[in-house]
Scaffold this motif. Structure first.
Motif, mmCIF file in Angstrom:
data_model
loop_
_atom_site.group_PDB
_atom_site.id
_atom_site.type_symbol
_atom_site.label_atom_id
_atom_site.label_comp_id
_atom_site.label_asym_id
_atom_site.label_seq_id
_atom_site.Cartn_x
_atom_site.Cartn_y
_atom_site.Cartn_z
ATOM 1 N N GLY A 115 53.210 -14.302 -37.255
ATOM 2 C CA GLY A 115 53.872 -15.203 -36.311
ATOM 3 C C GLY A 115 53.944 -16.626 -36.827
ATOM 4 O O GLY A 115 54.963 -17.320 -36.665
ATOM 5 N N THR A 116 52.874 -17.103 -37.459
ATOM 6 C CA THR A 116 52.879 -18.462 -38.001
ATOM 7 C C THR A 116 53.843 -18.568 -39.181
ATOM 8 O O THR A 116 54.545 -19.578 -39.325
ATOM 9 C CB THR A 116 51.452 -18.857 -38.450
ATOM 10 O OG1 THR A 116 50.547 -18.637 -37.365
ATOM 11 C CG2 THR A 116 51.396 -20.319 -38.846
ATOM 12 N N ALA A 117 53.872 -17.527 -40.015
ATOM 13 C CA ALA A 117 54.809 -17.533 -41.137
ATOM 14 C C ALA A 117 56.253 -17.488 -40.643
ATOM 15 O O ALA A 117 57.138 -18.143 -41.214
ATOM 16 C CB ALA A 117 54.518 -16.346 -42.058
ATOM 17 N N ARG A 118 56.515 -16.738 -39.586
ATOM 18 C CA ARG A 118 57.866 -16.668 -39.021
ATOM 19 C C ARG A 118 58.341 -18.042 -38.573
ATOM 20 O O ARG A 118 59.534 -18.369 -38.663
ATOM 21 C CB ARG A 118 57.871 -15.708 -37.831
ATOM 22 C CG ARG A 118 59.208 -15.580 -37.133
ATOM 23 C CD ARG A 118 59.055 -14.822 -35.839
ATOM 24 N NE ARG A 118 58.098 -15.468 -34.944
ATOM 25 C CZ ARG A 118 57.632 -14.920 -33.829
ATOM 26 N NH1 ARG A 118 58.027 -13.705 -33.491
ATOM 27 N NH2 ARG A 118 56.781 -15.566 -33.066
ATOM 28 N N ASP A 119 57.398 -18.862 -38.118
ATOM 29 C CA ASP A 119 57.742 -20.221 -37.689
ATOM 30 C C ASP A 119 57.623 -21.222 -38.832
ATOM 31 O O ASP A 119 57.602 -22.431 -38.596
ATOM 32 C CB ASP A 119 56.831 -20.649 -36.531
ATOM 33 C CG ASP A 119 57.055 -19.813 -35.286
ATOM 34 O OD1 ASP A 119 58.131 -19.192 -35.167
ATOM 35 O OD2 ASP A 119 56.149 -19.766 -34.427
ATOM 36 N N HIS A 120 57.504 -20.708 -40.072
ATOM 37 C CA HIS A 120 57.436 -21.546 -41.282
ATOM 38 C C HIS A 120 56.226 -22.467 -41.285
ATOM 39 O O HIS A 120 56.276 -23.575 -41.816
ATOM 40 C CB HIS A 120 58.717 -22.372 -41.432
ATOM 41 C CG HIS A 120 59.979 -21.571 -41.335
ATOM 42 N ND1 HIS A 120 60.397 -20.704 -42.318
ATOM 43 C CD2 HIS A 120 60.908 -21.469 -40.337
ATOM 44 C CE1 HIS A 120 61.522 -20.118 -41.954
ATOM 45 N NE2 HIS A 120 61.850 -20.553 -40.751
ATOM 46 N N GLY A 121 55.103 -21.976 -40.730
ATOM 47 C CA GLY A 121 53.894 -22.791 -40.678
ATOM 48 C C GLY A 121 52.892 -22.479 -41.765
ATOM 49 O O GLY A 121 51.795 -23.047 -41.777
ATOM 50 N N LEU A 122 53.244 -21.556 -42.698
ATOM 51 C CA LEU A 122 52.339 -21.195 -43.779
ATOM 52 C C LEU A 122 53.077 -21.238 -45.119
ATOM 53 O O LEU A 122 54.301 -21.059 -45.161
ATOM 54 C CB LEU A 122 51.794 -19.779 -43.573
ATOM 55 C CG LEU A 122 50.792 -19.552 -42.444
ATOM 56 C CD1 LEU A 122 50.422 -18.068 -42.383
ATOM 57 C CD2 LEU A 122 49.543 -20.388 -42.637
ATOM 58 N N LEU A 171 50.906 -31.178 -43.310
ATOM 59 C CA LEU A 171 51.670 -32.338 -43.769
ATOM 60 C C LEU A 171 52.774 -31.933 -44.724
ATOM 61 O O LEU A 171 53.836 -32.571 -44.768
ATOM 62 C CB LEU A 171 50.733 -33.345 -44.439
ATOM 63 C CG LEU A 171 49.747 -34.068 -43.506
ATOM 64 C CD1 LEU A 171 48.799 -34.944 -44.301
ATOM 65 C CD2 LEU A 171 50.500 -34.906 -42.466
ATOM 66 N N ASN A 172 52.554 -30.874 -45.495
ATOM 67 C CA ASN A 172 53.571 -30.421 -46.445
ATOM 68 C C ASN A 172 54.660 -29.580 -45.786
ATOM 69 O O ASN A 172 55.778 -29.500 -46.312
ATOM 70 C CB ASN A 172 52.908 -29.610 -47.563
ATOM 71 C CG ASN A 172 52.251 -30.481 -48.620
ATOM 72 O OD1 ASN A 172 52.914 -30.972 -49.528
ATOM 73 N ND2 ASN A 172 50.961 -30.682 -48.493
ATOM 74 N N LEU A 173 54.341 -28.952 -44.658
ATOM 75 C CA LEU A 173 55.298 -28.028 -44.040
ATOM 76 C C LEU A 173 55.863 -28.524 -42.712
ATOM 77 O O LEU A 173 56.734 -27.864 -42.140
ATOM 78 C CB LEU A 173 54.630 -26.665 -43.807
ATOM 79 C CG LEU A 173 54.108 -25.927 -45.035
ATOM 80 C CD1 LEU A 173 53.406 -24.634 -44.607
ATOM 81 C CD2 LEU A 173 55.231 -25.614 -46.014
ATOM 82 N N ARG A 174 55.384 -29.651 -42.213
ATOM 83 C CA ARG A 174 55.706 -30.043 -40.837
ATOM 84 C C ARG A 174 57.202 -30.189 -40.585
ATOM 85 O O ARG A 174 57.672 -29.958 -39.466
ATOM 86 C CB ARG A 174 54.997 -31.342 -40.485
ATOM 87 C CG ARG A 174 55.340 -32.525 -41.368
ATOM 88 C CD ARG A 174 54.610 -33.760 -40.929
ATOM 89 N NE ARG A 174 54.868 -34.892 -41.816
ATOM 90 C CZ ARG A 174 54.439 -36.121 -41.583
ATOM 91 N NH1 ARG A 174 53.741 -36.376 -40.489
ATOM 92 N NH2 ARG A 174 54.711 -37.088 -42.444
ATOM 93 N N ARG A 175 57.976 -30.569 -41.597
ATOM 94 C CA ARG A 175 59.416 -30.744 -41.391
ATOM 95 C C ARG A 175 60.154 -29.414 -41.297
ATOM 96 O O ARG A 175 61.294 -29.361 -40.858
ATOM 97 C CB ARG A 175 60.009 -31.591 -42.525
ATOM 98 C CG ARG A 175 59.431 -33.003 -42.585
ATOM 99 C CD ARG A 175 60.133 -33.834 -43.647
ATOM 100 N NE ARG A 175 59.511 -35.133 -43.786
ATOM 101 C CZ ARG A 175 59.722 -36.182 -42.983
ATOM 102 N NH1 ARG A 175 60.572 -36.048 -41.965
ATOM 103 N NH2 ARG A 175 59.122 -37.330 -43.182
ATOM 104 N N ARG A 176 59.490 -28.335 -41.729
ATOM 105 C CA ARG A 176 60.137 -27.022 -41.698
ATOM 106 C C ARG A 176 59.638 -26.134 -40.568
ATOM 107 O O ARG A 176 60.207 -25.074 -40.310
ATOM 108 C CB ARG A 176 59.896 -26.295 -43.035
ATOM 109 C CG ARG A 176 60.703 -26.874 -44.185
ATOM 110 C CD ARG A 176 60.457 -26.081 -45.453
ATOM 111 N NE ARG A 176 59.177 -26.421 -46.066
ATOM 112 C CZ ARG A 176 58.628 -25.763 -47.074
ATOM 113 N NH1 ARG A 176 59.226 -24.692 -47.549
ATOM 114 N NH2 ARG A 176 57.487 -26.142 -47.593
#
Length: 378
Positions: free
Chosen positions: A217-224, A356-361
């Motif tokens: 679920g976190t990967a689906r939301d581009h959080g990993l 911090l590296n992924l927050r924009r995605r």
């Protein structure tokens, strides 16, 4: 995610130890136990990858065995081997008075430690029909069921302990094993070991199903990192194969460190990891209520919702501080005593760097996206 993945390693390693004892290998070395634990991880992972029906059958079968074993053994002890009067449950320890200091408190404490795993119903909510109504019922049902079974079997065991006062005063040995052996003989050992194996394996299956959905679920939301890889679904039942495989790989790697100081540090984190994971949504719900942004769903506690949420928030904060507080353990290096704080800080820093590296995605929550796509009439 880290807490549950580390728990997978501990569950597999514990199951391996009991399984080796079942087959008469009573003094297995570290590497023998590790190899068997990795085999358990591989088999459990394959079960989780095959599909939900196989997983459902195995989990239901294992839970049924555990319930029959716990309730059945409790009834046998209560009906045929009771050594202490029922009033013992309300007596205090030697030199004290009141039920809060007595064996009943021990039964309640066992119940409290058993209150983990219920969150698995929430982790697989998207795979459940009408989850807004059914998942809360599943969570409450599992908590009530566990409480009744564990308190009953614990109370039955307490009433069957010979020389209870001496056991409570000495606080050494294994009162569970000693009591069962005293009443049922040494032959009870192997069936109990089999029950332990079943229990650990069923827990492994449920925990892996839960944590793999969290990762997916976190990967689906581009959080990993590697979100595209871990958000993929495969097979006829659209299972998160890559996420399940990741948990297996990490758990197998951790098993290789069993017995080391690093392993002990990680194991200690699983305790506070549960409390942090439970606390975040509770604190979020409390904050939403305080700021007037709470919207009741299909399942609601009505006017009891606010006080229950606020009490839960205060309790989870107190418990988190309590379990994380460094306590001196004789013969242990300082980093073991501070392990929960150290691991929480380290994982917090790693999580902060990833964010911090992924927050924009990172996508907005799925519920908000669905609501937006469906329009204001949803």
């Amino acid at each position: 995610m880290w807490g549950l993945t580390i728990a997978l390693a501990t569950l597999a390693y514990a199951a391996a130890g009991f399984l080796l004892e079942v087959f008469g290998v009573g003094d297995a070395g570290r590497w023998t136990t590790a190899v068997v634990a990795i085999a358990i991880i591989v088999i459990g992972t394959a079960t989780n990858m095959i599909g939900r029906q196989v997983l459902k059958v195995m989990v239901v079968a294992s839970i049924t065995c555990e319930i029959i074993g716990s309730v059945g053994l409790g009834l046998v002890l209560l009906l045929f081997y009771r050594e202490n009067p029922f009033s013992t449950l309300l007596h205090g320890l030697p030199g004290s008075s009141g039920w809060a200091a007595g064996p009943m408190l021990l039964a309640i404490a066992y119940t409290g430690w058993a209150f983990v795993g219920f969150e698995a119903a929430g982790s697989i909510a998207e795979e459940v029909e009408n989850p807004a109504r059914n998942v809360p019922k599943a969570i409450i049902g599992s908590l009530v069921g566990v409480a009744l079974i564990v308190m009953f079997s614990s109370a039955a065991l307490i009433l069957a302990i010979p020389n209870l006062d001496q056991v409570l005063t000495d606080q050494n040995g294994d009162p569970v094993s000693d009591t069962l052996t005293a009443h049922l003989g040494a032959g009870i050992a192997k069936p109990l070991l089999i029950m332990f194996v079943i229990g650990f394996i069923s827990s492994f299956l449920a925990v892996q199903a839960a944590v793999s959905r969290c990762i997916w679920g976190t990967a689906r939301d581009h959080g990993l990192p590697a979100a595209t890889l871990f958000s993929k679904l495969a097979g006829p039942e659209r299972m998160p194969i890559n996420a399940i495989g990741l948990t297996a790989g990490v758990a197998a790697l951790l098993v290789l460190f069993a017995g080391s100081d690093l392993y002990n540090v990680l194991i200690n984190f699983t305790v506070i990891g549960f409390y942090i994971a439970f606390g975040i949504p509770v604190l979020g719900a409390a904050w939403a209520r305080l700021t007037g942004r709470w919207s009741p769903g299909e399942f609601s506690l009505g006017r009891w919702g606010a006080p229950v949420t606020y009490f839960a928030a205060m309790w989870i904060i107190a418990e988190t501080v309590n379990v994380a507080w460094p306590r001196v353990q004789p013969g242990q290096p300082w980093y073991i005593n501070w392990s929960m704080v150290i691991t929480t800080v380290v994982l917090g820093i790693i999580g902060g760097v990833i964010y911090l590296n992924l927050r924009r995605r990172i996508s907005v929550p799925l519920a908000e996206r669905l609501h937006h796509d469906a329009g204001p009439g949803l």
